[in-house]
Design a protein around this motif. Structure first.
Motif, short mmCIF file in Angstrom:
data_model
loop_
_atom_site.label_atom_id
_atom_site.label_comp_id
_atom_site.label_asym_id
_atom_site.label_seq_id
_atom_site.Cartn_x
_atom_site.Cartn_y
_atom_site.Cartn_z
N ILE A 236 0.84 -1.20 0.00
CA ILE A 236 0.00 0.00 0.00
C ILE A 236 0.87 1.25 0.00
O ILE A 236 0.56 2.24 -0.69
CB ILE A 236 -0.94 0.00 1.22
CG1 ILE A 236 -1.68 -1.33 1.33
CG2 ILE A 236 -1.93 1.16 1.13
CD1 ILE A 236 -2.39 -1.78 0.08
N SER B 287 -6.01 0.82 1.91
CA SER B 287 -5.50 2.16 2.20
C SER B 287 -6.49 2.97 3.03
O SER B 287 -6.10 3.90 3.73
CB SER B 287 -5.19 2.90 0.89
OG SER B 287 -6.38 3.26 0.20
N SER C 189 0.81 4.01 -3.00
CA SER C 189 0.47 5.41 -2.72
C SER C 189 1.61 6.37 -3.02
O SER C 189 1.38 7.57 -3.21
CB SER C 189 0.05 5.57 -1.26
OG SER C 189 1.16 5.37 -0.39
#
Length: 369
Positions: free
Chosen positions: A49, A355, A53
């Motif tokens: 994650i 997320s 991101s």
């Protein structure tokens, strides 16, 4: 079966963007010591994650295939391919694998510490536009390079547990090992209520802690922490000072004998030092970013604290994680950590859900359409 010449993979081409389903080439035949596997299961990790991101990023890393917690069935194998315990690998074997190491750098040869290898290579660090292209979990097939540490998996350990053992579980067990384990009857604080924090809560409970306190959010995760052995929970929503005050109250004013950071929030280190007992031990595991607050070094000195860092884990920790699941299959509701199996096309949606803290560990089965 025929050896495939290509594989469908979910490729990250830009941070924060949806993964693209792309066909990637596979080697014609595995090199000596290597294997080609059909991915049976990949569980997504917090690191996936952070990479998606852009929180964890470095120049030239994209495009890449995410996923470093996976289990595969061997469909082709190179000469002299063996697992970390010297067992021959053959077609049809179910294996997991850890990162590759060079065996010749200072970390490998002098420190004899695989996690300190200067050329340590995770599958998700392989660019998907350069050979060997597909070495990570979000693909139908993956190439397991010769120097990757491979492990034959016992039939008693389900795919999801075995995949999680490849990073999350081995990371937690290494952290406990680095600090000397849990002293029976001691007070343990686990900072973080994600997959690592929940697993650490279970480890602390099963290891004989007198009181386990899990600190985190949201409330649904804290409720689950109690199912994994937490005697008490503290919601960080009330703020840093309130968090420390509650921990001290729950420990009779003494603080915790052992504090483990699996959260990585900027204030975690300072809070860990404040909530630790005299001569307490603190393990830093989750603080991967550069934005942590300064520690009160006077408090560290005055309490005579021992602060230890712990980085991921190696094949020995992976082996221990598999043995842990083998030893305690019924003691905790392990399956509560995992979401439903979905195919590669749903990987982007599951990453987004993780997320947003809507799912603890997503499970991707590339065999599903």
């Amino acid at each position: 079966m025929d050896i495939p010449s290509s594989t469908r993979a979910a490729v990250l081409t830009a941070h924060g963007s949806a993964l693209e389903l792309i066909d990637l080439p596979l080697p014609v035949r595995p090199e000596p010591g290597a294997a080609l596997v059909r991915i049976l299961c990949t569980t997504l990790c917090g690191t996936d994650i952070e990479i998606w991101s852009g929180k964890m990023s470095f120049p030239g890393m994209l495009p890449m295939v995410l996923g470093h917690e996976m289990v595969g069935e061997i469909v082709a194998v190179g000469d002299d391919a063996r697992d970390a315990l010297g067992r021959d690998l053959t077609v049809g074997d179910r294996i997991g694998w850890s990162e590759s190491t060079c065996g010749a750098c200072h970390g490998c040869a002098v420190l004899r510490e695989p996690v300190a290898c200067s050329h340590r290579g995770y599958g998700f660090l392989q660019r998907s536009d350069a050979p060997p292209y597909a070495t990570a979990g979000l693909s139908e097939y993956a190439y397991v390079v010769p120097h990757a540490a491979k492990l034959l998996l016992p039939e008693s350990v389900p795919d999801t547990w075995a995949a999680m053992a490849g990073c999350a579980a081995k990371t937690v067990l290494r952290a406990f090992s680095r600090v000397g384990g849990v002293r029976p009857g001691s007070r343990v604080v686990v900072q973080g209520s994600g997959a690592l924090g929940l697993f650490a809560t279970a480890v602390a409970h099963l290891s004989g802690a007198g009181k386990v306190i899990t600190v985190g959010a949201p409330s649904t995760r804290l409720a689950l922490a109690r199912e994994f052995g937490a005697d008490a929970t503290v919601d960080i929503a009330e703020g840093s000072e309130a968090t420390v005050a509650q921990v001290r109250e729950l420990t009779g004013g003494h603080g915790a004998d052992l504090v483990l950071d699996f959260a990585g929030a900027p204030s975690v280190g300072r809070e860990a030092v404040e909530m630790a007992a005299q001569r307490g031990r603190v393990v830093i595991v989750g603080s991967t970013g550069p934005g942590s607050e300064a520690l009160a070094l006077g408090t560290v000195m005055g309490k005579e604290l021992s602060i230890v860092g712990s980085l991921n884990g190696d094949i020995a920790d992976y082996h221990d994680a598999i043995e842990f699941f083998t030893s305690f299959p019924e003691r905790m509701p392990w399956d509560r950590l995992f979401g439903p199996r979905v195919g590669l096309a749903e990987a982007s949606a599951r990453i987004t859900a993780m997320s947003r803290h809507e799912e603890i560990k997503a499970v991707i089965d590339p065999r599903l359409t």
